[in-house]
Design a protein around this motif. Structure first.
Motif, short mmCIF file in Angstrom:
data_model
loop_
_atom_site.label_atom_id
_atom_site.label_comp_id
_atom_site.label_asym_id
_atom_site.label_seq_id
_atom_site.Cartn_x
_atom_site.Cartn_y
_atom_site.Cartn_z
N MET A 1 0.84 -1.20 0.00
CA MET A 1 0.00 0.00 0.00
C MET A 1 0.87 1.26 0.00
O MET A 1 0.57 2.24 -0.69
N MET A 2 1.96 1.22 0.77
CA MET A 2 2.82 2.40 0.83
C MET A 2 3.58 2.59 -0.48
O MET A 2 3.75 3.72 -0.96
N LYS A 3 4.03 1.49 -1.07
CA LYS A 3 4.69 1.60 -2.37
C LYS A 3 3.77 2.25 -3.38
O LYS A 3 4.21 3.07 -4.19
N ASN A 4 2.49 1.91 -3.31
CA ASN A 4 1.53 2.50 -4.22
C ASN A 4 1.37 4.00 -3.99
O ASN A 4 1.25 4.79 -4.93
N GLU A 5 1.37 4.41 -2.72
CA GLU A 5 1.30 5.83 -2.40
C GLU A 5 2.51 6.57 -3.00
O GLU A 5 2.40 7.65 -3.57
N VAL A 6 3.68 5.97 -2.84
CA VAL A 6 4.91 6.59 -3.35
C VAL A 6 4.91 6.61 -4.87
O VAL A 6 5.28 7.62 -5.50
N LEU A 7 4.47 5.50 -5.48
CA LEU A 7 4.39 5.44 -6.94
C LEU A 7 3.52 6.56 -7.49
O LEU A 7 3.89 7.24 -8.46
N SER A 8 2.37 6.75 -6.89
CA SER A 8 1.45 7.79 -7.36
C SER A 8 2.10 9.16 -7.26
O SER A 8 1.96 10.00 -8.15
N GLY A 9 2.82 9.39 -6.15
CA GLY A 9 3.49 10.67 -5.99
C GLY A 9 4.57 10.90 -7.02
O GLY A 9 4.70 11.98 -7.60
N LEU A 10 5.38 9.87 -7.27
CA LEU A 10 6.46 10.00 -8.26
C LEU A 10 5.89 10.29 -9.64
O LEU A 10 6.43 11.12 -10.39
N ARG A 11 4.80 9.60 -9.98
CA ARG A 11 4.20 9.83 -11.29
C ARG A 11 3.57 11.21 -11.38
O ARG A 11 3.62 11.87 -12.42
N ARG B 1 -0.05 12.37 6.61
CA ARG B 1 0.99 11.45 6.14
C ARG B 1 1.01 11.40 4.61
O ARG B 1 2.07 11.34 3.99
N ARG B 2 -0.18 11.41 3.99
CA ARG B 2 -0.23 11.35 2.52
C ARG B 2 0.43 12.57 1.90
O ARG B 2 1.19 12.46 0.93
N LYS B 3 0.17 13.74 2.47
CA LYS B 3 0.80 14.95 1.93
C LYS B 3 2.30 14.95 2.20
O LYS B 3 3.09 15.47 1.41
N ALA B 4 2.69 14.37 3.35
CA ALA B 4 4.13 14.31 3.67
C ALA B 4 4.88 13.50 2.62
O ALA B 4 6.01 13.84 2.24
N ILE B 5 4.25 12.42 2.14
CA ILE B 5 4.89 11.62 1.09
C ILE B 5 5.05 12.44 -0.17
O ILE B 5 6.11 12.43 -0.82
N ARG B 6 4.00 13.16 -0.55
CA ARG B 6 4.10 14.01 -1.75
C ARG B 6 5.18 15.08 -1.56
O ARG B 6 5.88 15.43 -2.51
N GLN B 7 5.32 15.60 -0.34
CA GLN B 7 6.36 16.59 -0.09
C GLN B 7 7.75 15.99 -0.29
O GLN B 7 8.64 16.64 -0.82
N GLN B 8 7.91 14.73 0.14
CA GLN B 8 9.22 14.09 -0.05
C GLN B 8 9.52 13.89 -1.53
O GLN B 8 10.67 14.01 -1.96
N VAL B 9 8.47 13.61 -2.31
CA VAL B 9 8.66 13.49 -3.76
C VAL B 9 9.13 14.83 -4.34
O VAL B 9 10.03 14.89 -5.17
#
Length: 331
Positions: A203-213, A302-310
């Protein structure tokens, strides 16, 4: 529609109800129960979505796919039980300048980014153990420093492996009575905790994938994980700093609070259908929870934090930042 069958948060939707079809109607994305009573179940404004995750027997109409491409909506496919199958990536999610900078990264630049990610993972693991009352983890602190200063990728991978072994050897101490964790196992996970860890990492990999894309980085060109056909190496790299701080913390919360019990699993260690819907609902709520960001010092989900890291990663790649700043929790 039940809450777990069509959850909307900011820009991410999960659709788990079998026999539904996703269509477009005017300016909205609509989910229809075509195999049931034929009713409209739920709808979302198109311009607010960037990711739709579908599980099992969910279909899309051709006009919807065209609209998803037009609006840059990523579609991620999973089996009914959460195994990732693939994605539809819109054509608009490509910017040549960003990709050129990513492909032009030197080995030293890649190593510097990878060191920051792995050092953060190790430090976040020590922080999680400390928050759960586990002491005597100074070796993890030393390994975090060693990771930060690794001189090549093999040395970094070795340090990460040693840290993971030390970390997982203490994870059992964070669990409530009735739960045990002996060692990390996968493909297949050999117990219920490992099953939850594997599912949450997906699930987390998917969150990161979406952000990278979303921010036009190539998820298949990593800085540490080896290249392999179909392997989203950069997503796996960036995921490292979220594994302990977000994923493992979420799993321990699920079992320690009794949200998930041993009775919620089938004999193959997979969650039963209703428990899986509960899991998705809790995961989505967890990603919406806010915390004070240790680097920016303001509240963020947390979801926005992942996008911020991207975004920080992209800035480091294109040269807008001198260094990549991984998400690190020290207390």
């Amino acid at each position: 529609m039940k809450a777990t069958e069509g959850m909307f948060d900011e820009s991410v939707v999960y659709i788990t109800k079998q026999g539904t079809q996703v269509r477009t109607d005017g300016g909205r994305i609509v989910v229809w129960d075509v195999d049931g009573d034929g009713d409209k179940l739920v709808s979302y404004p198109t311009e607010q979505l960037d990711t739709i995750n579908v599980f099992g027997g969910v279909n899309f109409s051709t006009p919807f796919v065209a609209r998803a491409n037009e609006h840059g909506i990523v579609l991620n496919y999973f089996t009914q039980h959460g195994k990732y199958r693939g994605s539809f990536v819109p054509e608009k999610n490509t910017i040549a300048e960003v990709r050129r900078a990513q492909y032009a990264l030197s080995s030293d630049d890649e190593l510097a980014i990878a060191c920051a990610m792995i050092a953060a993972k190790i430090r976040n693991g020590r922080t999680l153990l400390g928050r759960k009352g586990v002491h005597g983890t100074d070796l993890l602190k030393d390994l975090g420093v060693r990771a930060e200063n690794a001189t090549n990728k093999d040395e970094l991978r070795g340090t990460e492996g040693e840290a993971a072994e030390r970390y997982f050897s203490r994870l059992d101490e964070t669990l409530a009575d009735g739960w045990t964790f002996e060692k990390r196992t996968k493909r297949p996970p050999e117990d219920h905790i490992n099953s939850l860890l594997s599912l949450t990492y997906v699930m987390m990999k998917n969150e990161v994938l979406s952000g990278l894309r979303q921010y036009n980085l190539d998820p298949f060109l990593g800085v540490l994980h080896a290249d392999r056909h179909g392997k989203p190496s950069l997503a796996l790299d960036l995921q490292e700093e979220f594994r302990t701080s977000f994923c493992d913390a979420f799993v321990t919360r699920l079992v320690n609070r009794g949200t998930i019990t041993h009775d919620d699993f089938n004999r193959d260690n997979r969650l039963r259908d209703e428990a899986f819907k509960t899991y998705l609902s809790k995961f989505d709520n967890y990603m919406k929870e806010e915390f004070t960001h240790p680097y920016f010092d303001y509240s963020v989900s947390r979801r926005k934090a992942i996008r911020q890291q991207v975004i920080l990663l992209r800035k480091a790649i294109v040269g807008e930042l001198d260094d990549y700043h991984a998400l690190t929790f020290t207390r």
